[in-house]
Design an enzyme around this catalytic site. Structure first.
Site, PDB file in Angstrom:
ATOM      1  N   ALA A 182      11.503 -41.202  88.952  1.00 13.63           N
ATOM      2  CA  ALA A 182      11.592 -41.379  87.506  1.00 13.63           C
ATOM      3  C   ALA A 182      12.655 -41.699  86.830  1.00 13.63           C
ATOM      4  CB  ALA A 182      10.915 -40.513  86.515  1.00 13.63           C
ATOM      5  N   ASN A 205      21.199 -25.003  85.706  1.00 14.03           N
ATOM      6  CA  ASN A 205      21.995 -26.696  85.584  1.00 14.03           C
ATOM      7  C   ASN A 205      22.313 -26.741  87.186  1.00 14.03           C
ATOM      8  OD1 ASN A 205      23.447 -24.640  85.123  1.00 14.03           O
ATOM      9  ND2 ASN A 205      25.386 -25.752  84.925  1.00 14.03           N
ATOM     10  N   THR A 206      22.120 -27.590  87.263  1.00 15.98           N
ATOM     11  CA  THR A 206      22.045 -28.224  88.871  1.00 15.98           C
ATOM     12  C   THR A 206      23.150 -29.396  89.145  1.00 15.98           C
ATOM     13  OG1 THR A 206      20.025 -29.676  88.962  1.00 15.98           O
ATOM     14  CG2 THR A 206      19.828 -27.586  89.735  1.00 15.98           C
ATOM     15  N   ALA A 264      19.129 -20.957  79.269  1.00 12.36           N
ATOM     16  CA  ALA A 264      19.107 -21.601  78.198  1.00 12.36           C
ATOM     17  C   ALA A 264      19.709 -22.373  77.551  1.00 12.36           C
ATOM     18  CB  ALA A 264      18.841 -20.468  77.278  1.00 12.36           C
ATOM     19  N   CYS A 283      21.706 -36.789  83.538  1.00 16.61           N
ATOM     20  CA  CYS A 283      20.287 -36.678  84.834  1.00 16.61           C
ATOM     21  C   CYS A 283      19.909 -38.132  85.303  1.00 16.61           C
ATOM     22  CB  CYS A 283      19.119 -36.594  84.079  1.00 16.61           C
ATOM     23  SG  CYS A 283      18.538 -35.578  83.121  1.00 16.61           S
ATOM     24  N   LYS A 322      10.555 -36.372  89.801  1.00 16.16           N
ATOM     25  CA  LYS A 322      11.141 -36.873  89.056  1.00 16.16           C
ATOM     26  C   LYS A 322      12.583 -37.629  89.119  1.00 16.16           C
ATOM     27  CE  LYS A 322      13.825 -35.011  85.987  1.00 16.16           C
ATOM     28  NZ  LYS A 322      13.629 -34.673  84.606  1.00 16.16           N
ATOM     29  N   GLN A 347      23.170 -40.527  86.935  1.00 17.84           N
ATOM     30  CA  GLN A 347      23.732 -40.716  87.810  1.00 17.84           C
ATOM     31  C   GLN A 347      23.887 -39.254  88.506  1.00 17.84           C
ATOM     32  OE1 GLN A 347      27.984 -41.982  86.743  1.00 17.84           O
ATOM     33  NE2 GLN A 347      28.502 -40.528  88.017  1.00 17.84           N
ATOM     34  N   LYS A 348      23.553 -38.482  88.454  1.00 14.56           N
ATOM     35  CA  LYS A 348      22.761 -36.988  88.973  1.00 14.56           C
ATOM     36  C   LYS A 348      21.790 -37.043  89.937  1.00 14.56           C
ATOM     37  CE  LYS A 348      21.454 -33.619  87.707  1.00 14.56           C
ATOM     38  NZ  LYS A 348      21.141 -32.185  86.722  1.00 14.56           N
ATOM     39  N   GLU A 357      10.432 -31.543  84.834  1.00 15.52           N
ATOM     40  CA  GLU A 357      10.481 -32.212  82.804  1.00 15.52           C
ATOM     41  C   GLU A 357      11.018 -32.959  82.764  1.00 15.52           C
ATOM     42  OE1 GLU A 357       9.864 -30.345  80.029  1.00 15.52           O
ATOM     43  OE2 GLU A 357       9.564 -32.233  79.675  1.00 15.52           O
TER      44      GLU A 357
HETATM   45  C1  UDX Z   1      16.417 -39.155  80.657  1.00 11.40           C
HETATM   46  C2  UDX Z   1      14.462 -40.194  81.219  1.00 11.40           C
HETATM   47  O1  UDX Z   1      14.964 -40.415  80.343  1.00 11.40           O
HETATM   48  C3  UDX Z   1      13.923 -38.462  81.092  1.00 11.40           C
HETATM   49  O2  UDX Z   1      12.697 -38.772  81.365  1.00 11.40           O
HETATM   50  C4  UDX Z   1      15.051 -37.013  81.699  1.00 11.40           C
HETATM   51  O3  UDX Z   1      14.210 -36.163  81.414  1.00 11.40           O
HETATM   52  C5  UDX Z   1      15.827 -36.556  81.761  1.00 11.40           C
HETATM   53  O4  UDX Z   1      16.594 -38.485  81.396  1.00 11.40           O
HETATM   54  P1  UDX Z   1      17.876 -38.622  79.023  1.00 11.40           P
HETATM   55  O5  UDX Z   1      19.156 -39.092  79.344  1.00 11.40           O
HETATM   56  O6  UDX Z   1      18.185 -37.301  77.842  1.00 11.40           O
HETATM   57  O7  UDX Z   1      16.347 -38.289  79.651  1.00 11.40           O
HETATM   58  O8  UDX Z   1      17.859 -40.061  78.195  1.00 11.40           O
HETATM   59  P2  UDX Z   1      17.408 -41.815  77.598  1.00 11.40           P
HETATM   60  O9  UDX Z   1      16.943 -41.955  76.684  1.00 11.40           O
HETATM   61  O10 UDX Z   1      16.671 -41.717  79.181  1.00 11.40           O
HETATM   62  O11 UDX Z   1      19.347 -42.173  77.755  1.00 11.40           O
HETATM   63  C6  UDX Z   1      19.671 -42.276  79.181  1.00 11.40           C
HETATM   64  C7  UDX Z   1      20.925 -43.222  79.360  1.00 11.40           C
HETATM   65  O12 UDX Z   1      20.457 -45.103  79.384  1.00 11.40           O
HETATM   66  C8  UDX Z   1      21.944 -42.843  77.509  1.00 11.40           C
HETATM   67  O13 UDX Z   1      22.968 -43.098  77.433  1.00 11.40           O
HETATM   68  C9  UDX Z   1      21.184 -44.542  76.164  1.00 11.40           C
HETATM   69  O14 UDX Z   1      22.147 -44.812  75.626  1.00 11.40           O
HETATM   70  C10 UDX Z   1      21.102 -45.678  77.759  1.00 11.40           C
HETATM   71  N1  UDX Z   1      20.129 -46.504  77.979  1.00 11.40           N
HETATM   72  C11 UDX Z   1      18.703 -46.049  77.270  1.00 11.40           C
HETATM   73  C12 UDX Z   1      20.570 -47.726  77.175  1.00 11.40           C
HETATM   74  O15 UDX Z   1      21.584 -47.988  77.126  1.00 11.40           O
HETATM   75  N2  UDX Z   1      19.538 -48.706  77.546  1.00 11.40           N
HETATM   76  C13 UDX Z   1      18.095 -48.688  77.189  1.00 11.40           C
HETATM   77  O16 UDX Z   1      17.462 -49.379  77.044  1.00 11.40           O
HETATM   78  C14 UDX Z   1      17.959 -46.778  77.854  1.00 11.40           C
HETATM   79  P1  ADP Z   2      20.370 -28.454  81.012  1.00 14.25           P
HETATM   80  O1  ADP Z   2      20.681 -29.740  80.534  1.00 14.25           O
HETATM   81  O2  ADP Z   2      19.501 -28.543  82.975  1.00 14.25           O
HETATM   82  O3  ADP Z   2      18.904 -27.633  80.664  1.00 14.25           O
HETATM   83  P2  ADP Z   2      22.654 -27.008  81.403  1.00 14.25           P
HETATM   84  O4  ADP Z   2      23.296 -26.909  81.534  1.00 14.25           O
HETATM   85  O5  ADP Z   2      22.703 -27.355  79.223  1.00 14.25           O
HETATM   86  O6  ADP Z   2      21.509 -27.442  82.298  1.00 14.25           O
HETATM   87  O7  ADP Z   2      21.342 -25.261  80.566  1.00 14.25           O
HETATM   88  C1  ADP Z   2      21.809 -24.706  81.358  1.00 14.25           C
HETATM   89  C2  ADP Z   2      21.745 -22.776  81.787  1.00 14.25           C
HETATM   90  O8  ADP Z   2      21.905 -22.125  82.951  1.00 14.25           O
HETATM   91  C3  ADP Z   2      23.233 -22.456  81.027  1.00 14.25           C
HETATM   92  O9  ADP Z   2      23.687 -22.194  79.923  1.00 14.25           O
HETATM   93  C4  ADP Z   2      23.793 -21.547  81.935  1.00 14.25           C
HETATM   94  O10 ADP Z   2      24.820 -20.246  81.599  1.00 14.25           O
HETATM   95  C5  ADP Z   2      22.275 -21.179  82.733  1.00 14.25           C
HETATM   96  N1  ADP Z   2      22.860 -20.779  84.196  1.00 14.25           N
HETATM   97  C6  ADP Z   2      22.828 -20.789  85.616  1.00 14.25           C
HETATM   98  N2  ADP Z   2      22.820 -20.373  85.967  1.00 14.25           N
HETATM   99  C7  ADP Z   2      22.268 -18.893  85.754  1.00 14.25           C
HETATM  100  C8  ADP Z   2      22.363 -17.605  85.759  1.00 14.25           C
HETATM  101  N3  ADP Z   2      22.204 -17.760  87.551  1.00 14.25           N
HETATM  102  N4  ADP Z   2      21.620 -16.929  85.350  1.00 14.25           N
HETATM  103  C9  ADP Z   2      21.116 -17.333  83.628  1.00 14.25           C
HETATM  104  N5  ADP Z   2      21.649 -18.440  83.514  1.00 14.25           N
HETATM  105  C10 ADP Z   2      22.126 -19.085  84.730  1.00 14.25           C
END
Ligand code: UDX
Ligand code: ADP
Ligand code: UDX
Length: 460
Positions: A221, A93-94, A12, A274, A218, A276-277, A163
């Site tokens: 992208a 989370n991963t 969640a 996302c 993913k 860096q990871k 996503e």
């Molecule tokens: C990203 C992807 O956009 C999204 O599609 C994917 O599902 C998850 O990773 P997010 O990390 O939530 O989304 O935000 P994003 O708007 O992509 O920004 C990422 C980082 O890049 C932020 O720190 C943002 O400030 C920075 N950024 C983004 C810039 O510095 N310059 C830009 O022009 C755009």
């Molecule tokens: P994301 O950004 O990918 O949604 P989050 O860290 O915000 O990552 O959310 C992942 C959630 O998954 C955390 O709230 C964590 O408690 C939950 N979680 C991890 N492992 C399990 C598991 N085995 N069963 C249920 N929930 C889990």
């Protein structure tokens, strides 16, 4: 394949919570249960006060308010939710591994594997299992193997459905996605998930591929998006020494339809859970197939991003006469971008760490991030003790407290409200010379210089 009546989502968090809320909003006849081991988190999702949801996203409160209790439920009873579901999303989370083989690069799949084992142990009827979390390519294979070998002899179909929502715009991204991507091998299982999305997404925007293409897309992208930010950030440094202005350059190149105008905003560096990871993951996969040229190419995106964060901190120190010891530096913003309370991998953390090494005294104001989170981020680095972090860093609830008496202000997040501040009166309350370091190129530099600030922005 029968229609999907019940969906369960494990996890969640920032992805599972908003995504399931919108799926529930748009599919009132499907019952959706989001489960998590974290009781506090589930309690917050169930809070009657919608301003207390654990994830801050514009518009999310209204979506949850509409669906919760009708066909959207949040619970800690994982087994029951698995047992009853026709379709199970895995959205846990991963994180990047912090130990063992692949430390610092590979994705840690222990949470995914635990989920798979739990699903296998509990399921007494056929299930469609959907990977929502970002995973290394071919994880589906491992999932299938665990499910088939430890399960109760029921059938599992695995789908990959990455996503693409961005934080801060999660609800609009979910309501109006550029595309939905579904990878899989079983046509009926794919069609079942297509139907869930067809409730609001036009069919031509729902792309179906094989499992591996979906998983890889993913990662790619996010790598391409991050690469654009690193590319413009590399040019920002060149602009600073040549007299070009990075916003003007970005505008000029962005007009070329082959390049496009989005994601060309120079900054103190990208953050978020996302980019860096996922790149580290891509690099790790490439290396594991001995594709060193490919791995080196993508790794450079991260190295440049690290350089940009360091460069910003060093610029502050150099400009302030090579010492920030005991000087009050106000940080405006701590989140990794505006309109979110998420701080994972935020550039602010690394810039602060660098300045704290020089014994700066930092006062942080962020409209949505809590003091606990800020200290947790600094403590997690392990650079200094928790006591030291609390001695050197103060977190305040108003911008005035942060900037009054400050030697310098650093803008780390592009929150809209910063643009509307009364900068003239802020300047009056600061030490002189009054330095302003704009890590987001957010403010009007010419105006601020007129007021009397010593103003420095990335890329000009
Ligand atoms: C990203 C992807 O956009 C999204 O599609 C994917 O599902 C998850 O990773 P997010 O990390 O939530 O989304 O935000 P994003 O708007 O992509 O920004 C990422 C980082 O890049 C932020 O720190 C943002 O400030 C920075 N950024 C983004 C810039 O510095 N310059 C830009 O022009 C755009
Ligand atoms: P994301 O950004 O990918 O949604 P989050 O860290 O915000 O990552 O959310 C992942 C959630 O998954 C955390 O709230 C964590 O408690 C939950 N979680 C991890 N492992 C399990 C598991 N085995 N069963 C249920 N929930 C889990
Ligand atoms: C380029 C720029 O496009 C143009 O704006 C500039 O004025 C001059 O340089 P040009 O070199 O004539 O133009 O051709 P272009 O279509 O850009 O292709 C360059 C090379 O990239 C070609 O070898 C082409 O085959 C290759 N290419 C292009 C790819 O391999 N893949 C692509 O997707 C696009």
């Amino acid at each position: 394949m029968k229609d999907i009546k019940k969906i369960t989502c494990i996890g969640a968090g920032y992805v599972g919570g908003p995504t399931m809320s919108v799926i529930a909003q748009k599919n009132p006849n499907v019952e959706i249960t989001v489960v998590d081991l974290n009781e506090q988190r589930i309690a917050a999702w169930n809070d009657a006060d919608l301003s207390k949801l654990p994830v801050y996203e514009p518009g999310l409160d209204a979506v949850v308010g509409e669906a919760r209790g009708r066909n959207l439920f949040f619970s800690t009873d994982v087994d029951k939710a698995i047992d009853e579901a026709d379709m199970i999303f895995i959205s846990v989370n991963t994180p990047t591994k912090t130990y063992g083989k692949g430390k610092g690069q590979a994705a840690d799949l222990k949470f995914i594997e635990l989920c798979a084992r739990q699903i296998a142990a509990v399921a007494k009827s056929d299930k469609i299992v959907v990977e929502k979390s970002t995973l290394p390519v071919r994880t589906a294979e491992a999932l299938k193997s665990i499910l088939d070998h430890t399960g109760n002899g029921v059938n599992f179909h695995i789908l990959s459905n990455p996503e693409f929502l961005a934080e801060g715009t999660a609800v609009t991204d979910l309501h109006n996605p550029d595309r939905v991507l579904i990878g899989g091998e079983d046509a009926e299982a794919i069609e079942a998930l297509v139907q869930v999305y067809e409730a609001w997404v036009p069919r031509e925007r729902i792309l179906t591929t094989n499992l591996w293409s979906s998983e890889l897309s993913k990662l790619v992208a996010n790598a391409f998006l991050a690469q654009r930010v690193s590319s413009i950030n590399a040019i920002s440094e060149l602009c600073e020494v040549t007299g070009a202005n990075v916003d003007e350059v970005a505008h000029a190149i962005g007009k070329d339809s082959r390049i496009g105008s989005k994601f060309l905003k120079a900054s103190v560096g990208f953050g978020g859970s996302c980019f860096q990871k996922d790149i580290l993951n891509l690099v790790y996969i490439a290396r594991s197939y001995h594709l060193d040229a490919v791995a080196d190419y993508w790794e450079q995106v991260i190295l440049l991003n690290d350089h940009q964060k360091t460069r910003f901190a060093e610029r502050i120190i150099k400009t302030m006469y090579n010492t920030v010891n005991g000087k009050q530096i106000a940080f405006l913003g701590w989140a990794f971008k505006k309109d979110t309370n998420d701080t994972r991998e935020s550039a602010a953390i690394y810039v602060a760490d660098h300045l704290l090494d020089e014994e700066a005294s930092i006062i942080v104001y962020d409209p949505k991030v809590t003091a606990e989170q800020i200290y947790r981020d600094l403590d997690y680095l392990g650079t200094r003790t928790a006591e030291e972090n609390r001695r050197l860093v103060t977190v305040v609830n108003t911008p005035t407290e942060a900037v009054t008496g400050a030697h310098a202000i650093a803008i780390l997040t592009e929150w809209d409200e910063f643009k509307d501040y009364d900068w003239a009166s802020i300047k009056e309350g600061m030490k002189r010379p009054s330095f302003l370091f704009d890590g987001r190129k957010l403010l009007n530099g010419a105006e601020l210089q007129k007021i009397g600030f010593s103003y420095y922005a990335i890329g000009e």
